[in-house]
Design a protein around this motif. Structure first.
Motif, PDB file in Angstrom:
ATOM      1  N   GLN A   9      18.602 -14.702  25.716  1.00  0.00           N
ATOM      2  CA  GLN A   9      18.825 -15.066  24.236  1.00  0.00           C
ATOM      3  C   GLN A   9      20.302 -15.361  24.012  1.00  0.00           C
ATOM      4  N   GLU A  32      15.462 -22.022  22.360  1.00  0.00           N
ATOM      5  CA  GLU A  32      15.946 -23.040  21.832  1.00  0.00           C
ATOM      6  C   GLU A  32      16.420 -23.793  22.940  1.00  0.00           C
ATOM      7  N   TYR A  47      11.652 -17.276  13.759  1.00  0.00           N
ATOM      8  CA  TYR A  47      12.327 -18.511  13.410  1.00  0.00           C
ATOM      9  C   TYR A  47      12.289 -19.282  11.910  1.00  0.00           C
ATOM     10  N   GLY A  62      11.871 -14.903   9.869  1.00  0.00           N
ATOM     11  CA  GLY A  62      13.044 -14.143  10.403  1.00  0.00           C
ATOM     12  C   GLY A  62      12.699 -12.730  10.380  1.00  0.00           C
ATOM     13  N   ARG A 103      15.688 -15.169  12.994  1.00  0.00           N
ATOM     14  CA  ARG A 103      16.230 -16.421  12.361  1.00  0.00           C
ATOM     15  C   ARG A 103      15.342 -17.047  11.387  1.00  0.00           C
ATOM     16  N   GLN A 104      16.194 -17.861  10.506  1.00  0.00           N
ATOM     17  CA  GLN A 104      15.378 -18.532   9.355  1.00  0.00           C
ATOM     18  C   GLN A 104      15.897 -19.875   9.635  1.00  0.00           C
ATOM     19  N   ASP A 105      15.237 -20.754  10.385  1.00  0.00           N
ATOM     20  CA  ASP A 105      15.835 -22.140  10.659  1.00  0.00           C
ATOM     21  C   ASP A 105      14.604 -23.091  11.080  1.00  0.00           C
TER      22      ASP A 105
END
Length: 499
Positions: free
Chosen positions: A188, A194, A234, A237, A243-245
């Motif tokens: 990570q 990603e 993602y 979140g 995450r919030q993307d």
């Protein structure tokens, strides 16, 4: 990804969360109407004794499953093992996430969980006493490779060897999941999912496991619920890595799919005589009303929920409507290289399906609640959805063998003074879902096995220890195991091979 698409994805997530939260208040008008019309949907967990016969079998006698049907139960490593810092295990993203203040209910962590790492022999005996024919579990990647790559940790491999050997000694078939969300933190730190390189590291880790246990494990599952990693990790979140993307989320989706395909190829290259496939949580999607807008929105919602994963693995292509919605500039679309989809679509031997809830989609792309919900407020209790998703997979993707690897219900279980746990609502839930699965088999679905979630009460991710999903009650202060009423009932189902 366009700004419009980004906002729509975030609105969809927010709408789903709002609808689920409102469900705790009681039945919606539609649910009440359904109940008045004689709906068979359940009202959740109820401690009162159940006196009704099996839903689908009452009029036609008992329901018998095919000879050799694989009745089982399921768990995952981080949720039950504990021993978070023992015998060379490295840190995972769930160690980091759960130790971050405010991320989990009551600040709970998986440091001890159900202490399965030390109590596995006792748990194996419980499985034998229940009569389980199959046990689906996962391997902790950081227990095998502390940093996600390199030479394997022998003590970690030895633990899983002992577990697999113990299953064989008790006549239980192992079903091993390679990845159930506990990514090594070191990976990570290098970008996680990603980073395309993580898919390559996963294939190397998979090959380590194939080399160690390939001749002892008849069924391998690659990635557990990639959609949950994408959405919960993602988009919303509330799962690791928090995450919030949306743009990152669907890049992650592609790399998870690629990792799956690379692992399939690694198994084939080893020449291991075993079967392999993905484990996908599938949600049947229905229009919330009869409008054309709802029908259109439902089709796209289904693309994100189901076809993104099914089509790429079983048809070798991502759904065109999802790609168009993401847009040509999205990180996912730009990340797909020549040959990737051929890797993702490497032939599999079976499909693991996990069913918990249906989704009802409005013309605006949000979701609404139509059925009673469980303690997990996102879960609408609708057994018919089990039948619908199983028959849909067979209809749209052919007669690929299917195993149900998760289906279950959280209940407010308590240990009574007489030492029993009466979870009558869980029995109702399972009975109706078993009946739906039986009807799917009768109508041509090649369903081979059914694994109840979960064998044990455990660490339920962001909910900590608040929710109990197990057939077996775990008294966390003492780690005492107690068979719930549902476990005794399930033992009879297995013995009779039906309801």
């Amino acid at each position: 990804m366009s700004l419009l698409t980004r906002r729509r994805l975030l609105r969809r997530a927010a709408a789903s969360a709002t609808a689920a939260g409102a469900a705790r208040a009681g039945l919606t008008g539609a649910v009440a109407a359904g109940a008045a019309a004689g709906s068979t949907a359940l009202s959740g967990c109820d401690d009162s004794p159940d006196t009704t016969p099996a839903t689908a079998g009452s009029a036609r006698g008992p329901l018998r499953f095919p000879s050799g049907f694989g009745w089982g139960a399921a768990t995952s490593a981080y949720q039950i093992e504990g021993a978070a810092k023992e015998d060379g295990r490295g840190e995972s993203i769930w160690d980091t996430f759960s130790h971050t203040p405010g991320r989990t209910r009551n600040g709970d962590t998986g440091d001890v969980a159900a202490d399965h790492y030390h109590r596995y022999a006792e748990d194996l005996d419980l499985m034998r006493d229940l009569g389980l024919r199959s046990y689906r579990f996962s391997v902790s990647w950081p227990r095998i490779q502390a940093d996600g790559s390199g030479r394997p940790n022998q003590r970690g491999l030895d633990f899983y060897r002992r577990l697999v050997d113990g299953l064989h000694e008790r006549g239980i078939a192992p079903m091993l999941t390679l990845f159930h969300w506990d990514l090594p933190q070191a990976l990570q730190d290098a970008g996680g999912w990603e980073n395309r390189d993580t898919a390559e590291r996963f294939a190397e880790y998979a090959d380590v496991m194939f080399h160690a246990l390939g001749d002892r494990v008849p069924v391998w599952l690659t990635i557990n619920e990639p959609k949950t990693v994408v959405q919960n990790g993602y988009l919303w979140g509330h799962h690791a890595p928090g995450r919030q993307d949306p743009d990152a989320a669907y890049l992650v989706a592609h790399h998870l799919q690629l990792a799956h395909g690379l692992a399939v190829r690694a198994l084939r290259a080893r020449g291991v005589d075993a079967r392999i496939g993905p484990a996908l949580n599938l949600h049947p999607c229905y229009p919330a009303d009869d409008t054309a807008e709802a029908a259109t929105a439902t089709r796209l919602h289904d693309g994100y929920e189901n076809r993104l994963y099914l089509d790429s693995i079983l048809k070798g292509a991502y759904p065109a409507d999802v790609l168009a919605d993401l847009g040509p500039d999205s990180r996912m679309v730009r990340a797909v290289r020549d040959g990737d989809l051929a890797v993702i679509a490497s032939p599999v031997d079976l499909l693991a399906v996990q069913y918990y809830t249906p989704l009802y989609v409005t013309g605006q792309g949000g979701t609404v609640t139509r059925w009673p919900t469980s303690e997990a407020e996102w879960q609408q209790i609708y057994p018919e959805g089990m039948y619908d998703i199983l028959t849909r997979v067979t209809r749209d993707y052919g007669r690929i063998p299917i195993t149900i690897t998760e289906n279950g219900l959280p209940c407010p279980d308590r240990l009574d003074a007489d030492g029993t746990v009466d979870d009558a609502g869980r029995i109702d839930f399972l009975r109706d879902h078993f009946a739906a699965a039986h009807r799917a088999i009768r109508d041509g679905v090649p369903l081979e096995s059914y694994h109840v979630w979960s064998l044990l009460d455990n660490f339920e991710w962001a909910e900590g220890y608040e929710q109990r999903w197990g057939l077996v009650y775990v008294d966390y202060p003492t780690q005492r195991r107690v068979l719930k009423r549902s476990a005794h009932w399930y033992r009879t189902v297995i013995r009779d091979n039906g309801l």
